[in-house]
Design a protein around this motif. Structure first.
Motif, short mmCIF file in Angstrom:
data_model
loop_
_atom_site.label_atom_id
_atom_site.label_comp_id
_atom_site.label_asym_id
_atom_site.label_seq_id
_atom_site.Cartn_x
_atom_site.Cartn_y
_atom_site.Cartn_z
N LEU A 96 1.28 -1.34 0.38
CA LEU A 96 0.00 -0.12 -0.14
C LEU A 96 1.06 1.49 -0.29
N ASP A 97 0.06 2.23 -0.08
CA ASP A 97 1.07 3.42 -0.21
C ASP A 97 1.13 3.73 1.38
N ARG A 98 2.09 4.71 2.27
CA ARG A 98 2.78 5.17 2.63
C ARG A 98 1.78 5.36 4.10
N GLY A 271 -11.64 2.04 -0.90
CA GLY A 271 -10.71 1.81 -0.71
C GLY A 271 -10.21 0.76 -2.13
N LEU A 272 -11.36 0.43 -2.33
CA LEU A 272 -11.33 -1.07 -3.36
C LEU A 272 -11.21 -0.48 -5.14
N TRP A 273 -12.37 0.79 -4.76
CA TRP A 273 -12.42 1.43 -5.78
C TRP A 273 -11.22 2.35 -6.61
N ALA A 274 -10.40 2.98 -5.49
CA ALA A 274 -9.43 3.71 -5.53
C ALA A 274 -8.23 2.78 -6.07
N ALA A 322 -6.55 2.31 3.37
CA ALA A 322 -6.93 2.96 2.12
C ALA A 322 -7.78 3.11 1.22
N GLY A 323 -9.04 2.96 1.88
CA GLY A 323 -10.09 3.72 1.68
C GLY A 323 -9.91 5.43 1.75
N LEU A 324 -9.50 5.54 3.54
CA LEU A 324 -9.81 6.46 4.19
C LEU A 324 -8.15 7.68 3.41
N THR A 325 -7.14 6.81 3.48
CA THR A 325 -6.39 8.16 2.89
C THR A 325 -6.86 8.56 1.76
N ALA A 326 -7.19 7.29 0.75
CA ALA A 326 -7.77 8.45 -0.66
C ALA A 326 -8.36 8.79 -0.47
N ILE A 327 -9.16 9.37 0.61
CA ILE A 327 -10.43 10.18 0.01
C ILE A 327 -9.43 11.50 0.59
N LEU A 328 -9.06 12.13 1.97
CA LEU A 328 -7.92 12.34 2.25
C LEU A 328 -7.48 12.92 1.04
N ARG A 329 -6.18 12.17 0.54
CA ARG A 329 -5.77 12.57 -0.67
C ARG A 329 -6.04 13.28 -1.62
N ALA A 330 -7.43 12.87 -2.38
CA ALA A 330 -8.14 13.38 -3.21
C ALA A 330 -8.53 15.04 -2.61
N ALA A 331 -9.08 14.66 -1.67
CA ALA A 331 -9.70 16.25 -0.47
C ALA A 331 -9.17 17.26 -0.44
N ARG A 332 -7.19 17.03 -0.21
CA ARG A 332 -6.62 18.48 -0.10
C ARG A 332 -6.57 18.68 -1.51
N ARG A 333 -6.76 18.39 -2.88
CA ARG A 333 -6.59 18.96 -3.86
C ARG A 333 -7.82 20.55 -4.15
N ARG A 334 -8.95 20.16 -3.37
CA ARG A 334 -10.19 21.00 -3.84
C ARG A 334 -10.17 21.96 -2.58
N ARG A 335 -10.89 23.03 -2.74
CA ARG A 335 -11.14 23.76 -1.82
C ARG A 335 -11.80 22.89 -0.90
N ALA A 336 -13.19 22.11 -1.68
CA ALA A 336 -14.34 22.65 -1.04
C ALA A 336 -14.00 20.95 -0.30
N GLY A 337 -12.86 19.78 -1.50
CA GLY A 337 -12.57 19.40 -0.51
C GLY A 337 -11.77 18.88 1.26
N GLN A 338 -11.26 20.36 1.07
CA GLN A 338 -11.00 20.77 2.56
C GLN A 338 -12.13 19.91 3.30
N ILE A 339 -13.20 20.86 3.47
CA ILE A 339 -14.89 20.41 4.09
C ILE A 339 -15.03 19.53 4.15
N LEU A 340 -14.37 18.42 3.64
CA LEU A 340 -15.19 17.34 3.19
C LEU A 340 -13.94 16.24 4.44
#
Length: 482
Positions: A96-98, A271-274, A322-340
């Motif tokens: 998995l990733d780091r 996690g499985l989807w990402a 894996a799903g939790l880290t994927a959500i947080l990583r994707a959320a960092r790229r967008r301002r609205a995602g930071q709220i998520l």
């Protein structure tokens, strides 16, 4: 911070949280006392029933061989479970990733079931971490992976042979299907054969033969056939440690439990989807193995015990991490995602707080339920009872372990042989003729010959009675004196 350093921090935090939530102050229950006595240096071995195995006693031997102090035993198992957590999730840092492997380890370590049973002398936590480790070794690949797989699955087989079967089947299929993993199939099959081989030998030595043992296990486990006990399991996740078939109502499924399960499954799906490529394949192996474990316990038994599902929680924590880290990583790229991302982290913190509180309550309930045998052992110690003694009745294994006494052979399901544990005049006389002082745990004064001393025990519970000190039996071949 590297993934392995983060894993070490999670493992250390797991050990600390077990202590903080009261896991180290819970007395031994019946099963734990039986396992702890198997290789105890000063306590007679308590013969275990058909459904138990040798492995947990071996795992406890490094501490029980020199002490019966319950706190030291708890500390040993808390440290051991933390070390096994580190080793189990270690191979996944290569797959998995780091951040995903430490996140998965944390997701598994936080629920009250993991905190309550991490420091217990029970096989469920080592089996769960063995399953994570075996799956990680397999998916990490390499021709030498068959060696650790052989060792891990043998260990799981020594602890719980049926769990070794549920673990080995999906991993073996995966090893056969994926070309790069085929060398590992030999290790999986060899480990399963080794674990079950010990069980078969033990069945011939102690239980007549494997068929007789299986029949006795059926009489212990209750109704045969297929069942569907998922609703009962969901009810126990609110803090109940078991829901036997005789219980009509296990209670409602709590709101926090519903959110926990729904959120966990959502993270698994994410996690499985990402995941992509080999990472997705590895997570699918985890999920399939968890499904086999869960299906076995949900449909093959009508007994709902949440610690039985620890392998399911441990394996599903990997795609969830894996799903939790994927959500947080994707959320960092967008301002609205930071709220998520903030909402997800806040939910995780609230969940952690609720689980820590539930673990503390579960430890308090267990301590209250298991305190009477400790008080009874202290009352016997005040009367000088220890060593040449035997205990019959309720709580006999716990009291016997603490006072280094003999306890009855409770080979459940063996009919007449089980009667050796009953409070009867014949059993008491048999023990006394061996030079043992007998303690009886019963609801009322025993209707047995001879003077029986009532022993005052602090707290609510049954009554404790003690026989007089018996005369020492004469040696079979006395030495003639000149």
């Amino acid at each position: 911070m590297s993934a392995r350093v983060a894993l070490g921090c999670v493992a250390l935090g797991y050990a600390v949280l077990q202590a903080a939530t009261g896991g180290l102050r819970v007395p031994l229950d019946l099963d734990e006392a039986v396992y702890a006595s198997q290789f105890s240096g000063g306590t007679p071995r308590i013969p275990f029933a058909v459904h138990r195995s040798l492995g947990e006693g071996l795992l406890a031997a490094p501490v029980t061989s020199w002490t019966s102090d319950v706190t030291l035993i708890r500390v040993y198992f808390a440290v051991l479970s933390a070390a096994l957590l580190l080793l189990a999730f270690w191979p996944w840092s290569k797959v998995l990733d780091r951040a995903a492997a430490p996140a998965a380890a944390a997701l598994f370590a936080v629920p009250w079931v993991s905190l309550r049973f991490g420091a217990t002398v029970l096989p469920n936590m080592p089996v769960a971490l063995g399953a994570v480790g075996a799956a990680g070794v397999l998916v990490a690949g390499g021709r030498r992976a068959w060696i650790p797989l052989l060792l891990i699955i043998t260990g799981v087989g020594l602890l719980r042979p049926t769990d070794a079967l549920w673990l080995a089947l999906p991993l073996f299929v995966a090893a056969i299907v994926v070309p790069g993993w085929r060398w590992s199939a030999a290790g999986i099959a060899g480990g399963l054969a080794a674990g079950w081989g010990v069980w078969l030998v033990e069945s011939f030595v102690r239980f007549d033969d494997p068929i007789t043992r299986l029949r006795a296990m059926q009489s212990v486990n209750g109704a045969s056939g297929l069942h569907f006990v998922l609703p009962r399991y969901l009810a126990t996740l609110s803090g109940r440690e078991s829901c036997p078939p005789t219980t009509v109502d296990c209670g409602p499924v709590g709101f926090a439990t519903a959110v926990w399960c729904a959120g966990g499954l959502a993270l698994v799906g994410a996690g499985l989807w990402a995941a992509r490529g080999e990472t997705r394949r590895a997570l699918l192996v985890c999920t399939a193995t968890a499904a086999v474990f869960g299906g076995a316990y949900v449909v093959l038994s009508d007994l709902a015990v949440p610690r039985y599902l620890l392998p399911v929680f441990a394996l599903l924590s990997l795609p969830a991490g894996a799903g939790l880290t994927a959500i947080l990583r994707a959320a960092r790229r967008r301002r609205a995602g930071q709220i998520l991302a903030a909402a997800v982290l806040a939910t995780a913190l609230v969940h952690t707080g609720l689980q820590l509180a539930e673990a503390d309550r579960a430890s308090d309930r267990a301590k209250a339920a298991l305190s009477w045998p400790v008080e009874a052992a202290d009352a016997l110690a005040a009367r000088g009872v220890g060593g040449d003694c035997a205990v019959l009745g309720g709580f006999a294994p716990q009291i016997a372990f603490l006072r280094r006494c003999h306890a009855p052979d409770m080979r459940d399901g063996f009919g007449a042989r089980d009667m050796s544990a009953a409070i009867t005049a014949a059993n008491v006389e048999r023990l006394r003729t061996r030079g043992l002082r007998v303690a009886l745990v019963t609801a009322r004064r025993p209707a047995l010959p001879g003077p029986w001393q009532a022993v005052t025990v602090v707290g609510d519970g049954p009554r404790l009675y003690l026989s007089p000190s018996p005369a020492r039996p004469a040696p079979e071949h006395p030495v003639s004196r000149p």
